[in-house]
Design a protein around this motif. Sequence first.
Motif, PDB file in Angstrom:
ATOM      1  N   ARG A  45      46.873  24.909 -30.246  1.00  0.00           N
ATOM      2  CA  ARG A  45      48.215  25.050 -29.669  1.00  0.00           C
ATOM      3  C   ARG A  45      49.394  25.772 -30.800  1.00  0.00           C
ATOM      4  NH1 ARG A  45      47.804  20.580 -24.989  1.00  0.00           N
ATOM      5  NH2 ARG A  45      47.294  21.247 -23.252  1.00  0.00           N
ATOM      6  N   ALA A  46      49.073  25.033 -31.988  1.00  0.00           N
ATOM      7  CA  ALA A  46      49.811  25.608 -32.668  1.00  0.00           C
ATOM      8  C   ALA A  46      50.134  26.750 -33.316  1.00  0.00           C
ATOM      9  CB  ALA A  46      49.873  24.407 -34.382  1.00  0.00           C
ATOM     10  N   ALA A  47      48.146  26.586 -33.491  1.00  0.00           N
ATOM     11  CA  ALA A  47      47.853  28.122 -33.727  1.00  0.00           C
ATOM     12  C   ALA A  47      48.516  29.417 -32.699  1.00  0.00           C
ATOM     13  CB  ALA A  47      46.386  28.550 -33.896  1.00  0.00           C
ATOM     14  N   ALA A  48      48.453  29.608 -31.471  1.00  0.00           N
ATOM     15  CA  ALA A  48      48.656  30.363 -30.656  1.00  0.00           C
ATOM     16  C   ALA A  48      49.588  30.089 -30.927  1.00  0.00           C
ATOM     17  CB  ALA A  48      48.224  29.549 -29.251  1.00  0.00           C
ATOM     18  N   ASP A  49      50.715  29.385 -31.020  1.00  0.00           N
ATOM     19  CA  ASP A  49      52.124  29.728 -31.401  1.00  0.00           C
ATOM     20  C   ASP A  49      52.833  30.429 -32.724  1.00  0.00           C
ATOM     21  OD1 ASP A  49      53.106  28.238 -29.127  1.00  0.00           O
ATOM     22  OD2 ASP A  49      53.290  26.435 -30.157  1.00  0.00           O
ATOM     23  N   MET A  85      43.866  29.804 -24.898  1.00  0.00           N
ATOM     24  CA  MET A  85      42.711  29.924 -23.957  1.00  0.00           C
ATOM     25  C   MET A  85      41.769  28.758 -24.364  1.00  0.00           C
ATOM     26  SD  MET A  85      41.013  30.557 -21.217  1.00  0.00           S
ATOM     27  CE  MET A  85      39.996  29.599 -19.984  1.00  0.00           C
ATOM     28  N   ARG A  86      41.725  28.916 -26.203  1.00  0.00           N
ATOM     29  CA  ARG A  86      40.811  27.799 -26.088  1.00  0.00           C
ATOM     30  C   ARG A  86      41.875  26.258 -26.101  1.00  0.00           C
ATOM     31  NH1 ARG A  86      39.936  31.336 -31.435  1.00  0.00           N
ATOM     32  NH2 ARG A  86      37.995  32.203 -30.725  1.00  0.00           N
ATOM     33  N   THR A  91      41.209  30.530  -9.692  1.00  0.00           N
ATOM     34  CA  THR A  91      41.360  31.476  -9.800  1.00  0.00           C
ATOM     35  C   THR A  91      41.949  31.770 -11.185  1.00  0.00           C
ATOM     36  OG1 THR A  91      41.581  31.865  -7.380  1.00  0.00           O
ATOM     37  CG2 THR A  91      42.872  33.911  -8.791  1.00  0.00           C
ATOM     38  N   ARG A  92      43.086  30.938 -11.469  1.00  0.00           N
ATOM     39  CA  ARG A  92      43.910  31.954 -12.742  1.00  0.00           C
ATOM     40  C   ARG A  92      43.025  31.214 -14.437  1.00  0.00           C
ATOM     41  NH1 ARG A  92      49.460  28.546 -12.505  1.00  0.00           N
ATOM     42  NH2 ARG A  92      49.886  29.513 -14.532  1.00  0.00           N
ATOM     43  N   LEU A  93      42.813  30.600 -13.953  1.00  0.00           N
ATOM     44  CA  LEU A  93      41.200  29.864 -15.453  1.00  0.00           C
ATOM     45  C   LEU A  93      40.347  31.161 -15.082  1.00  0.00           C
ATOM     46  CD1 LEU A  93      40.713  26.007 -14.008  1.00  0.00           C
ATOM     47  CD2 LEU A  93      41.745  26.898 -16.206  1.00  0.00           C
ATOM     48  N   ARG A  94      39.914  31.542 -14.074  1.00  0.00           N
ATOM     49  CA  ARG A  94      38.727  32.706 -14.290  1.00  0.00           C
ATOM     50  C   ARG A  94      39.444  33.932 -14.305  1.00  0.00           C
ATOM     51  NH1 ARG A  94      36.720  30.765  -8.997  1.00  0.00           N
ATOM     52  NH2 ARG A  94      38.748  32.131  -7.873  1.00  0.00           N
ATOM     53  N   ALA A  95      40.734  33.739 -14.252  1.00  0.00           N
ATOM     54  CA  ALA A  95      41.821  35.293 -14.392  1.00  0.00           C
ATOM     55  C   ALA A  95      41.655  35.136 -16.299  1.00  0.00           C
ATOM     56  CB  ALA A  95      42.773  35.677 -14.039  1.00  0.00           C
ATOM     57  N   ALA A  96      42.167  33.810 -16.303  1.00  0.00           N
ATOM     58  CA  ALA A  96      42.337  33.694 -18.203  1.00  0.00           C
ATOM     59  C   ALA A  96      41.060  33.656 -18.788  1.00  0.00           C
ATOM     60  CB  ALA A  96      42.789  32.119 -18.113  1.00  0.00           C
ATOM     61  N   ALA A  97      40.103  33.266 -18.352  1.00  0.00           N
ATOM     62  CA  ALA A  97      38.558  33.925 -19.503  1.00  0.00           C
ATOM     63  C   ALA A  97      38.266  35.023 -19.194  1.00  0.00           C
ATOM     64  CB  ALA A  97      37.662  32.756 -18.237  1.00  0.00           C
ATOM     65  N   ARG A  98      38.808  35.837 -18.644  1.00  0.00           N
ATOM     66  CA  ARG A  98      38.914  37.669 -18.300  1.00  0.00           C
ATOM     67  C   ARG A  98      39.316  37.426 -19.364  1.00  0.00           C
ATOM     68  NH1 ARG A  98      38.014  37.042 -12.967  1.00  0.00           N
ATOM     69  NH2 ARG A  98      39.780  37.791 -12.023  1.00  0.00           N
ATOM     70  N   VAL A  99      40.822  37.579 -19.403  1.00  0.00           N
ATOM     71  CA  VAL A  99      41.441  38.117 -20.514  1.00  0.00           C
ATOM     72  C   VAL A  99      40.743  38.009 -21.382  1.00  0.00           C
ATOM     73  CG1 VAL A  99      43.568  38.009 -21.484  1.00  0.00           C
ATOM     74  CG2 VAL A  99      43.756  37.756 -19.315  1.00  0.00           C
ATOM     75  N   PHE A 100      40.548  36.762 -22.024  1.00  0.00           N
ATOM     76  CA  PHE A 100      39.701  36.058 -23.311  1.00  0.00           C
ATOM     77  C   PHE A 100      38.870  37.128 -23.893  1.00  0.00           C
ATOM     78  CE2 PHE A 100      36.281  34.108 -25.430  1.00  0.00           C
ATOM     79  CZ  PHE A 100      37.456  32.804 -26.311  1.00  0.00           C
ATOM     80  N   ASP A 101      37.681  37.241 -22.908  1.00  0.00           N
ATOM     81  CA  ASP A 101      36.172  37.764 -23.022  1.00  0.00           C
ATOM     82  C   ASP A 101      36.960  39.351 -23.103  1.00  0.00           C
ATOM     83  OD1 ASP A 101      34.930  35.516 -22.645  1.00  0.00           O
ATOM     84  OD2 ASP A 101      34.714  36.589 -19.929  1.00  0.00           O
ATOM     85  N   ASP A 102      38.187  40.315 -22.371  1.00  0.00           N
ATOM     86  CA  ASP A 102      38.471  41.195 -22.804  1.00  0.00           C
ATOM     87  C   ASP A 102      38.727  41.262 -24.259  1.00  0.00           C
ATOM     88  OD1 ASP A 102      37.969  42.439 -20.498  1.00  0.00           O
ATOM     89  OD2 ASP A 102      39.830  42.405 -19.175  1.00  0.00           O
ATOM     90  N   THR A 153      51.227  34.411 -19.647  1.00  0.00           N
ATOM     91  CA  THR A 153      50.311  33.962 -18.522  1.00  0.00           C
ATOM     92  C   THR A 153      49.682  33.006 -19.087  1.00  0.00           C
ATOM     93  OG1 THR A 153      50.434  36.129 -17.360  1.00  0.00           O
ATOM     94  CG2 THR A 153      48.867  34.638 -16.748  1.00  0.00           C
ATOM     95  N   LEU A 154      48.508  32.597 -19.637  1.00  0.00           N
ATOM     96  CA  LEU A 154      48.016  31.492 -20.359  1.00  0.00           C
ATOM     97  C   LEU A 154      48.884  30.586 -20.390  1.00  0.00           C
ATOM     98  CD1 LEU A 154      46.181  34.171 -20.540  1.00  0.00           C
ATOM     99  CD2 LEU A 154      44.560  32.558 -22.357  1.00  0.00           C
ATOM    100  N   LEU A 155      50.246  31.096 -21.118  1.00  0.00           N
ATOM    101  CA  LEU A 155      50.982  29.889 -21.671  1.00  0.00           C
ATOM    102  C   LEU A 155      50.984  28.796 -20.674  1.00  0.00           C
ATOM    103  CD1 LEU A 155      52.505  28.228 -23.866  1.00  0.00           C
ATOM    104  CD2 LEU A 155      53.750  30.319 -23.306  1.00  0.00           C
ATOM    105  N   ASP A 156      52.041  29.480 -19.533  1.00  0.00           N
ATOM    106  CA  ASP A 156      52.176  28.911 -18.777  1.00  0.00           C
ATOM    107  C   ASP A 156      50.558  28.150 -18.025  1.00  0.00           C
ATOM    108  OD1 ASP A 156      55.090  29.878 -18.300  1.00  0.00           O
ATOM    109  OD2 ASP A 156      54.090  31.657 -17.257  1.00  0.00           O
ATOM    110  N   LEU A 157      49.671  28.408 -17.854  1.00  0.00           N
ATOM    111  CA  LEU A 157      48.634  27.901 -17.043  1.00  0.00           C
ATOM    112  C   LEU A 157      48.168  26.807 -18.031  1.00  0.00           C
ATOM    113  CD1 LEU A 157      46.077  27.857 -14.890  1.00  0.00           C
ATOM    114  CD2 LEU A 157      45.003  29.422 -17.335  1.00  0.00           C
ATOM    115  N   ASP A 158      48.831  27.095 -19.490  1.00  0.00           N
ATOM    116  CA  ASP A 158      48.101  25.905 -20.130  1.00  0.00           C
ATOM    117  C   ASP A 158      49.110  24.866 -19.824  1.00  0.00           C
ATOM    118  OD1 ASP A 158      47.682  24.382 -22.245  1.00  0.00           O
ATOM    119  OD2 ASP A 158      48.705  25.235 -23.509  1.00  0.00           O
TER     120      ASP A 158
END
Length: 208
Positions: free
Chosen positions: A101-105, A121-122, A158-169, A184-189
């Motif tokens: 999270r610190a790295a993402a920020d 995502m990680r 559904t949101r987790l699968r969408a986040a994984a697709r974004v990560f893969d893309d 979007t990933l921040l809100d999911l986290d």
Amino acid sequence: MDTGRLPAREAARRELSKGAYHENDPNPLQRALDHLWTWFGDVVSAASVAAPGGPAGLIVLLLTVFALAAALRWRLGAPLPGRRPTDTLFAHGPRSAAQHRAAADAHAAADRWNQAVQERMRAIVRSLEERALLDPRPGRTADEAAAEAGRALPTYATRLRAAARVFDDVTYGGRSADRPAYLTLLDLDRAVETATPRLTAAREGAAE
């Protein structure tokens, strides 16, 4: 008469075979390229005759093919060399959810959205492992993590699968993330961090 011509012809052949007469001859690579361009020109000429509308029709056809190829490449993304189905989510060793999270920020603050999306995502997956909602598994992919987490948190599947697709893309498909994708990933986290997991069959039976 013929006997005199043969020695003269042989002498002329020997004279013309001398290196001085071939100093400006194209090298083997140049000759190969010349043959290739000649062949290509013959193919284009034949295609322009066969194509509806002649040369103009061939140009339109080629432009259409290139446009379709470009659209397909944009839609699917550019796969990176060496990508395999077993590419893992955590490629650089174990780190805590707080560290991710610190790295993402930090990446988000610098507008490095690709890296911010990857680290967020990680963080999501590591947080679920720390809460024992996922078994720690170093070789897990983002898609596998999303599928397993979706069984524990079906509301967020559904949101987790969408986040994984974004990560893969972003990681494998050559796509570029942006601020909305990261948010979007921040809100999911934040949502899954305190989400109540679905009881397993064993726990449901024990509760009864």
